[in-house]
Design a protein around this motif. Sequence first.
Motif, PDB file in Angstrom:
ATOM      1  N   GLY A 146     -55.665  68.533  96.711  1.00 19.08           N
ATOM      2  CA  GLY A 146     -56.954  68.692  96.052  1.00 19.08           C
ATOM      3  C   GLY A 146     -57.013  67.974  94.717  1.00 19.08           C
ATOM      4  N   TYR A 147     -58.045  68.307  93.968  1.00 17.63           N
ATOM      5  CA  TYR A 147     -58.233  67.705  92.639  1.00 17.63           C
ATOM      6  C   TYR A 147     -58.990  68.693  91.771  1.00 17.63           C
ATOM      7  N   LEU A 148     -58.572  68.782  90.483  1.00 14.79           N
ATOM      8  CA  LEU A 148     -59.299  69.582  89.500  1.00 14.79           C
ATOM      9  C   LEU A 148     -59.730  68.656  88.372  1.00 14.79           C
ATOM     10  N   PRO A 149     -61.032  68.631  88.062  1.00 11.84           N
ATOM     11  CA  PRO A 149     -61.566  67.713  87.048  1.00 11.84           C
ATOM     12  C   PRO A 149     -61.071  68.028  85.640  1.00 11.84           C
ATOM     13  N   ALA A 150     -61.428  67.137  84.722  1.00 12.44           N
ATOM     14  CA  ALA A 150     -61.019  67.273  83.317  1.00 12.44           C
ATOM     15  C   ALA A 150     -61.888  68.314  82.628  1.00 12.44           C
ATOM     16  N   SER A 151     -61.600  69.568  82.898  1.00 12.58           N
ATOM     17  CA  SER A 151     -62.336  70.676  82.291  1.00 12.58           C
ATOM     18  C   SER A 151     -61.349  71.763  81.918  1.00 12.58           C
ATOM     19  N   LYS A 152     -61.557  72.401  80.786  1.00 14.67           N
ATOM     20  CA  LYS A 152     -60.652  73.461  80.349  1.00 14.67           C
ATOM     21  C   LYS A 152     -61.114  74.851  80.792  1.00 14.67           C
ATOM     22  N   THR A 153     -62.287  74.889  81.448  1.00 14.77           N
ATOM     23  CA  THR A 153     -62.824  76.211  81.804  1.00 14.77           C
ATOM     24  C   THR A 153     -63.318  76.295  83.246  1.00 14.77           C
ATOM     25  N   LEU A 154     -63.199  75.215  84.015  1.00 10.91           N
ATOM     26  CA  LEU A 154     -63.749  75.240  85.376  1.00 10.91           C
ATOM     27  C   LEU A 154     -63.126  76.347  86.215  1.00 10.91           C
ATOM     28  N   LEU A 155     -61.782  76.406  86.224  1.00 11.48           N
ATOM     29  CA  LEU A 155     -61.106  77.418  87.034  1.00 11.48           C
ATOM     30  C   LEU A 155     -61.405  78.822  86.531  1.00 11.48           C
ATOM     31  N   LYS A 156     -61.385  78.982  85.232  1.00 11.30           N
ATOM     32  CA  LYS A 156     -61.642  80.305  84.666  1.00 11.30           C
ATOM     33  C   LYS A 156     -63.025  80.795  85.071  1.00 11.30           C
ATOM     34  N   THR A 157     -64.012  79.916  84.982  1.00 14.82           N
ATOM     35  CA  THR A 157     -65.377  80.297  85.348  1.00 14.82           C
ATOM     36  C   THR A 157     -65.463  80.625  86.835  1.00 14.82           C
ATOM     37  N   PHE A 158     -64.838  79.765  87.652  1.00 13.41           N
ATOM     38  CA  PHE A 158     -64.880  79.961  89.103  1.00 13.41           C
ATOM     39  C   PHE A 158     -64.253  81.301  89.493  1.00 13.41           C
ATOM     40  N   LEU A 159     -63.088  81.600  88.956  1.00 12.42           N
ATOM     41  CA  LEU A 159     -62.370  82.812  89.350  1.00 12.42           C
ATOM     42  C   LEU A 159     -62.997  84.068  88.746  1.00 12.42           C
ATOM     43  N   THR A 160     -63.539  83.937  87.557  1.00 10.98           N
ATOM     44  CA  THR A 160     -64.240  85.083  86.969  1.00 10.98           C
ATOM     45  C   THR A 160     -65.442  85.448  87.821  1.00 10.98           C
ATOM     46  N   ASN A 161     -66.125  84.437  88.326  1.00 10.26           N
ATOM     47  CA  ASN A 161     -67.269  84.687  89.217  1.00 10.26           C
ATOM     48  C   ASN A 161     -66.822  85.306  90.544  1.00 10.26           C
ATOM     49  N   GLN A 162     -65.525  85.102  90.869  1.00  7.91           N
ATOM     50  CA  GLN A 162     -64.982  85.725  92.076  1.00  7.91           C
ATOM     51  C   GLN A 162     -64.458  87.137  91.790  1.00  7.91           C
TER      52      GLN A 162
END
Length: 591
Positions: A146-162
């Motif tokens: 996979g790939y994760l973009p240059a963001s410091k909060t993308l994963l945090k936002t995604f998982l918090t929404n989960q």
Amino acid sequence: MRNSVNIADYVGQYVALHKAGQNLFGICPFHSENTPSFSVNESKQIFKCFSCGRGGNVFSFVMDYDKLSFPEAVAKVAEFAHIPLNVDVGPTHQDDPATAQQKKLLQAVADLGHHILVNTESGTAALAYLTKRGLTRQTLDHFAIGYLPASKTLLKTFLTNQHYDYNTLRDSGLFVESQAGELFDRFNDRVMFPLRNEHGDVVGFSGRVLANGDAQAKYLNSPETALFEKSRVLFNLDEAAREFKTSGGAILFEGFMDVIAAYQAGVPNGIASMGTSLTATQVGIIAHHTRQVTVCYDGDSAGQHATARALELLAAQPQLKVSVVVLPAGQDPDDFIQSHEAGAFAKQVQSTLTPISFQLHYLALDRDLTNDQAKLDYIQAALKVIAGEGDAVAQSVYLSQLAERTGVAVTALQQSLPAARPQPAAAPPVPDDQAPAPVAQAAPANKYVRAERTLLALAWRDPEIARALHQRQIQFPDAGYQALFDAWLAYAKASAAPTTAGYLDTLAPELVAQATDVAMMTVPEQSEAAIADMFDLLAHSDVQAKLRAVKQQLHSAQQLGDKQAVSELATQYLELTRQAKQMTQNSGGQS
């Protein structure tokens, strides 16, 4: 279903077995040893290690070897025998709620990263990079890259929404925590390679930076967590293990990119340690899955040194058959694959050296063999290695190789060959009933114990003896043997065709080793007189045990001044004494 699988065929996947007397013997897979003490009895369909004490039937072996429950072991044996079960045995392993939550989170991240790579505009550059490296869409899907973009909060936002809470996020290893306790994504602008355990669960990630630069590490692994221990993880083991039986065992690479390139080149049985040197723990895990390992590290000097270190660790597992691939011109596997036509790598990994042949090659590295002293030093070191080979034919092959490399005649090398260091002599095969007793159990030290074991073994194969023991209400002095006898009566009553292997399935786990120990005995046919003598011995032992118990009770009653109990117990004591005396007279004065 058990009767459809020969235990020797199943165990033979993991243990090299050889015939010795009535049984098959090999190196025990459950502990380290040099002399075979692991035995398989095909007629009874059971196994026993006379050193560590483990024993049982084919299901017991699977449960111990793979750390599975009984239903899971049945399913695995059924898969081996291509027998459909048509039942759901449940999950292969049980997790506590926190662990299950972490695995669910990590799988969600793996799915997200793969989706971004192959389906979104954000993943275009990463997809182009991987495609340029020659990876196909099928390979990307197979390894869930996979790939994760240059963001410091993308994963945090995604998982918090989960609906994952703060502590679950922090424990995942996917975030960096600031001094203020705020979480930021650890992986930014990186191609993501999910790391799985041997069960196929995502336990961590390795991220390769997309834009090369000096500011950050090229590869970034998840930190150590409750799920991810680098020293225990082998990349692709969950998938490769399915190929070991048909593909000639495992091929061990240095890094996971080699595994991926090899897979795409038609070699699906590759595994790799996680960016660190191979560990003894990883070697132990490999030995639990296969008996054959081919080491295929980089062809440069560093890769060859790493190969030598790996061979030292692999040698500690004597059940492993080890070979080595040396790639030409210092290439690594990915280089070789890229520079050769399709199918060339699959052929290359079939061209292997034995560990000793590799050592002869390795010892020549960085030596100038045109220099006389360097050549003599090399020959001396090589001869020491060859001297450790006990097989004369193999020794001759290696001496020929050394002669070809150095230009020294084979006869001269043979004369200079140092005497091999004395190896521990292999123990001669021993009769089944004389094999060393397991550590956890006492050997049959007296006639009472011998009678118990013999009568128990006879009862398992002769219903008349079992019936006579039951009708005479003879008790085995050892509580464990009595429990085994009672369990046999219940099993035989419920079974139309009782077998030793089937009986073991009905026992409590703590009784299996003792039962297998008795089952592995070779008990010859006994005369009626011999059987009667053993019956009398157990009866005499039973009376003696009752005498000791009544004597203790009588002493307690006397101390308490309980006259009625003293009178009753004294009567019992006198009667038991009479019985014991009568038995002694009947046995000719022997006790």
